[in-house]
Design a protein around this motif. Structure first.
Motif, PDB file in Angstrom:
ATOM      1  N   ALA A 273       0.824  -1.211   0.000  1.00 11.01           N
ATOM      2  CA  ALA A 273       0.000   0.000   0.000  1.00 11.01           C
ATOM      3  C   ALA A 273       0.858   1.260   0.000  1.00 11.01           C
ATOM      4  N   HIS A 274       2.121   1.125   0.425  1.00 10.62           N
ATOM      5  CA  HIS A 274       3.000   2.293   0.478  1.00 10.62           C
ATOM      6  C   HIS A 274       3.777   2.479  -0.826  1.00 10.62           C
ATOM      7  N   ASN A 275       3.628   1.539  -1.730  1.00  6.14           N
ATOM      8  CA  ASN A 275       4.376   1.610  -2.987  1.00  6.14           C
ATOM      9  C   ASN A 275       3.443   1.566  -4.203  1.00  6.14           C
ATOM     10  N   ILE A 276       2.438   2.394  -4.149  1.00  4.75           N
ATOM     11  CA  ILE A 276       1.462   2.430  -5.238  1.00  4.75           C
ATOM     12  C   ILE A 276       2.035   3.189  -6.426  1.00  4.75           C
ATOM     13  N   SER A 277       1.905   2.583  -7.573  1.00  7.55           N
ATOM     14  CA  SER A 277       2.420   3.192  -8.788  1.00  7.55           C
ATOM     15  C   SER A 277       1.623   4.436  -9.149  1.00  7.55           C
ATOM     16  N   LYS A 278       2.322   5.505  -9.476  1.00  4.43           N
ATOM     17  CA  LYS A 278       1.647   6.730  -9.889  1.00  4.43           C
ATOM     18  C   LYS A 278       0.994   6.596 -11.267  1.00  4.43           C
ATOM     19  N   SER A 279       1.430   5.595 -12.018  1.00  4.48           N
ATOM     20  CA  SER A 279       0.853   5.367 -13.348  1.00  4.48           C
ATOM     21  C   SER A 279      -0.390   4.488 -13.292  1.00  4.48           C
ATOM     22  N   GLY A 280      -0.650   3.877 -12.106  1.00  8.84           N
ATOM     23  CA  GLY A 280      -1.829   3.025 -11.954  1.00  8.84           C
ATOM     24  C   GLY A 280      -1.622   1.610 -12.443  1.00  8.84           C
ATOM     25  N   ASP A 281      -0.392   1.214 -12.674  1.00  8.36           N
ATOM     26  CA  ASP A 281      -0.108  -0.160 -13.115  1.00  8.36           C
ATOM     27  C   ASP A 281      -0.261  -1.141 -11.972  1.00  8.36           C
ATOM     28  N   GLY A 282      -0.623  -2.385 -12.313  1.00 12.08           N
ATOM     29  CA  GLY A 282      -0.610  -3.463 -11.331  1.00 12.08           C
ATOM     30  C   GLY A 282      -1.923  -3.757 -10.656  1.00 12.08           C
ATOM     31  N   VAL A 283      -3.019  -3.198 -11.101  1.00  8.40           N
ATOM     32  CA  VAL A 283      -4.330  -3.484 -10.491  1.00  8.40           C
ATOM     33  C   VAL A 283      -4.684  -4.948 -10.739  1.00  8.40           C
ATOM     34  N   THR A 284      -4.985  -5.691  -9.669  1.00  8.63           N
ATOM     35  CA  THR A 284      -5.380  -7.087  -9.824  1.00  8.63           C
ATOM     36  C   THR A 284      -6.860  -7.177 -10.182  1.00  8.63           C
ATOM     37  N   PHE A 285      -7.258  -8.335 -10.695  1.00  9.63           N
ATOM     38  CA  PHE A 285      -8.663  -8.506 -11.071  1.00  9.63           C
ATOM     39  C   PHE A 285      -9.558  -8.443  -9.844  1.00  9.63           C
ATOM     40  N   ALA A 286      -9.095  -8.984  -8.711  1.00  9.17           N
ATOM     41  CA  ALA A 286      -9.895  -8.942  -7.476  1.00  9.17           C
ATOM     42  C   ALA A 286     -10.086  -7.500  -7.011  1.00  9.17           C
ATOM     43  N   GLU A 287      -9.043  -6.679  -7.109  1.00  7.19           N
ATOM     44  CA  GLU A 287      -9.168  -5.272  -6.724  1.00  7.19           C
ATOM     45  C   GLU A 287     -10.138  -4.545  -7.658  1.00  7.19           C
ATOM     46  N   PHE A 288     -10.059  -4.862  -8.924  1.00 12.38           N
ATOM     47  CA  PHE A 288     -10.949  -4.254  -9.912  1.00 12.38           C
ATOM     48  C   PHE A 288     -12.404  -4.610  -9.621  1.00 12.38           C
ATOM     49  N   VAL A 289     -12.669  -5.881  -9.331  1.00 12.53           N
ATOM     50  CA  VAL A 289     -14.031  -6.326  -9.036  1.00 12.53           C
ATOM     51  C   VAL A 289     -14.545  -5.674  -7.755  1.00 12.53           C
ATOM     52  N   SER A 290     -13.712  -5.571  -6.747  1.00 10.77           N
ATOM     53  CA  SER A 290     -14.117  -4.921  -5.499  1.00 10.77           C
ATOM     54  C   SER A 290     -14.521  -3.478  -5.754  1.00 10.77           C
ATOM     55  N   TYR A 291     -13.766  -2.809  -6.599  1.00  8.11           N
ATOM     56  CA  TYR A 291     -14.075  -1.429  -6.956  1.00  8.11           C
ATOM     57  C   TYR A 291     -15.439  -1.334  -7.642  1.00  8.11           C
ATOM     58  N   LEU A 292     -15.721  -2.243  -8.581  1.00 10.70           N
ATOM     59  CA  LEU A 292     -16.999  -2.226  -9.304  1.00 10.70           C
ATOM     60  C   LEU A 292     -18.170  -2.420  -8.362  1.00 10.70           C
ATOM     61  N   ILE A 293     -18.044  -3.364  -7.454  1.00  7.68           N
ATOM     62  CA  ILE A 293     -19.145  -3.665  -6.536  1.00  7.68           C
ATOM     63  C   ILE A 293     -19.434  -2.470  -5.627  1.00  7.68           C
ATOM     64  N   ASP A 294     -18.382  -1.880  -5.066  1.00 10.45           N
ATOM     65  CA  ASP A 294     -18.581  -0.739  -4.172  1.00 10.45           C
ATOM     66  C   ASP A 294     -19.097   0.478  -4.935  1.00 10.45           C
ATOM     67  N   ARG A 295     -18.569   0.699  -6.106  1.00 12.80           N
ATOM     68  CA  ARG A 295     -18.969   1.861  -6.903  1.00 12.80           C
ATOM     69  C   ARG A 295     -20.422   1.744  -7.355  1.00 12.80           C
ATOM     70  N   ARG A 296     -20.826   0.556  -7.793  1.00 11.55           N
ATOM     71  CA  ARG A 296     -22.193   0.357  -8.289  1.00 11.55           C
ATOM     72  C   ARG A 296     -23.215   0.538  -7.181  1.00 11.55           C
ATOM     73  N   HIS A 297     -22.856   0.151  -5.980  1.00 11.35           N
ATOM     74  CA  HIS A 297     -23.800   0.246  -4.873  1.00 11.35           C
ATOM     75  C   HIS A 297     -23.875   1.655  -4.294  1.00 11.35           C
ATOM     76  N   ASP A 298     -22.982   2.533  -4.746  1.00 12.39           N
ATOM     77  CA  ASP A 298     -23.041   3.931  -4.332  1.00 12.39           C
ATOM     78  C   ASP A 298     -23.967   4.654  -5.301  1.00 12.39           C
ATOM     79  N   SER A 299     -25.136   5.031  -4.859  1.00 14.22           N
ATOM     80  CA  SER A 299     -26.148   5.609  -5.744  1.00 14.22           C
ATOM     81  C   SER A 299     -25.710   6.923  -6.370  1.00 14.22           C
ATOM     82  N   LEU A 300     -24.678   7.537  -5.813  1.00 17.94           N
ATOM     83  CA  LEU A 300     -24.232   8.821  -6.336  1.00 17.94           C
ATOM     84  C   LEU A 300     -23.323   8.658  -7.559  1.00 17.94           C
ATOM     85  N   HIS A 301     -22.881   7.464  -7.808  1.00 18.79           N
ATOM     86  CA  HIS A 301     -21.930   7.253  -8.895  1.00 18.79           C
ATOM     87  C   HIS A 301     -22.410   6.129  -9.808  1.00 18.79           C
ATOM     88  N   SER A 302     -22.053   6.228 -11.073  1.00 17.33           N
ATOM     89  CA  SER A 302     -22.335   5.153 -12.028  1.00 17.33           C
ATOM     90  C   SER A 302     -21.019   4.597 -12.544  1.00 17.33           C
TER      91      SER A 302
END
Length: 393
Positions: A273-302
């Motif tokens: 967590a302390h060595n996050i790439s500034k270019s956004g490289d290295g996102v795992t599929f599990a992290e991506f899916v977690s983001y989708l689930i949380d984002r979709r359930h937030d009614s303020l965002h699509s």
């Protein structure tokens, strides 16, 4: 003298009788032989005799083409036999119409089967709209009032067609075709149009850009031929993940900065967590899916259109689509649509290239914890149900 005359007459009569008997006996013999012979079919062929024979071999399947250059090199023999094949233009003398389409060639009878396929797909969609939770989305009145929701619906007034594009479902090629259909390109070959051009803002006419009153837009939605293309929801999702967050390209670099960095900050745990790439490289599929689930359930965002649900892009429960195309039958559905809307007979969808994503999907699903996989299925459940797809087990 009288007796001699009488005798002469009697002798003549006898001779005539003998001649008649001689002629009758052979005929009688033939008749007796025919009666004695129980197999009379060779004398009196039965009209049902041919009906008992084996039926003729079936016609070749649709689109079957004989190879005139086989390994035996019998080109002349194969070409000479081609005259025995069914006539492909004999149907021209008949006035045949199926689904509102004039059939001018017997090979076009496959359209009748495709109409049945479309009816089945629409029936499944209508059933899902009535019974699947969160499938209906926004009402038609809402869509016509807030035009931004119609952003993905492209309009071709020349052919009275409306296409709802879905990213990662052959939308680049269909946008190319729409450029040709609407006169935005003079090309006749879709592949001659650079891939980035159809995605530029303002190139194609969107339904959301019309300044007309709502009833004008509603009339287009009622009378124009409306279609969309879908694909297995998770296969599309994996394709988007790889194309936008994994590979190295100009488009991916932009998505990594816009989404990758945020995803890493939210879900990267431990020392990493302390060595996050500034270019956004290295996102795992599990992290991506977690983001989708949380984002979709937030009614303020699509969700971004590359991984948004079909029900949030095309509103199939509010807009009555005439044709539901599928990635699995892309070429056939595309040809059907082009002929349906009256496109130039020389305009065809580019040859289908088999996706490299399909074989990888099961592995990506297996990499997810069971609970996360279940949430992913639940997230895209409306798309699964409405378009008859099964989740990967």
């Amino acid at each position: 003298m009288k007796r001699e005359g009488f005798g002469t007459m009697f002798e003549k009569e006898s001779i005539v009788r003998l001649i008649l008997v001689g002629l009758t006996v052979p005929s009688l013999v033939c008749y007796v032989l025919m009666v004695a012979d129980t197999n009379t079919s060779k004398y009196h062929p039965s009209p049902t005799g041919t009906a008992s024979q084996s039926p003729p071999p079936p016609l070749p399947p649709r689109h079957h083409k004989l190879d005139h250059h086989d390994n035996t090199g019998n080109d002349n023999e194969q070409q000479s036999n081609s005259t025995d094949r069914p006539c492909t233009s004999c149907g021209n003398e008949f006035d045949l119409v199926f689904g509102g389409i004039q059939v001018e060639n017997t090979e076009d009878f496959w359209w009748t089967d495709w109409n049945e396929v479309q009816r089945s797909r629409r029936a499944a969609l209508n059933y899902g709209c009535r019974h699947v939770k969160n499938a209906r989305g926004k009402s038609l009145h809402k869509l016509l009032t807030v035009r931004k929701y119609l952003y993905n619906l492209l309009v071709d007034d020349r052919h009275k067609a409306i296409y709802c594009y879905v990213p990662k479902v052959a939308c680049t090629n269909w946008k190319r075709i729409f450029m040709i259909l609407s006169g935005k390109s003079n090309s006749t070959d879709p592949l001659s149009i650079r891939s980035y051009v159809p995605h530029e803002e303002g190139v194609l006419t969107r339904l959301s850009s019309f300044r007309s009153r709502s009833f004008v837009l509603n009339e287009k939605l009622k009378t124009y031929t409306k279609f969309l293309f879908v694909r297995h929801p998770i296969e599309r999702l994996v394709s988007a993940y790889r194309n936008k967050l994994v590979i190295n390209s100009t488009s991916a670099a932009d998505f990594k900065k816009r989404f990758g960095v945020d995803i890493l900050r939210r879900y990267r745990k431990g020392d990493d967590a302390h060595n996050i790439s500034k270019s956004g490289d290295g996102v795992t599929f599990a992290e991506f899916v977690s983001y989708l689930i949380d984002r979709r359930h937030d009614s303020l965002h699509s969700l971004n259109e590359h991984w948004a649900l079909y029900v949030d892009l095309c509103y199939p429960c509010s807009i009555k689509y005439d044709i539901i195309g599928k990635y699995e039958t892309l070429e056939e559905d595309s040809e059907y649509i082009l002929r349906r809307i009256g496109a130039n007979p020389n305009l065809h969808f580019p040859p289908f290239v088999t996706s490299r994503t399909g074989p990888l999907v099961a592995g990506y699903i297996a990499s997810l914890p069971d609970e996360l996989a279940e949430k992913l299925h639940e997230l895209y459940k409306p798309d699964f149900k409405l378009f008859e797809y099964e989740f990967y087990n």
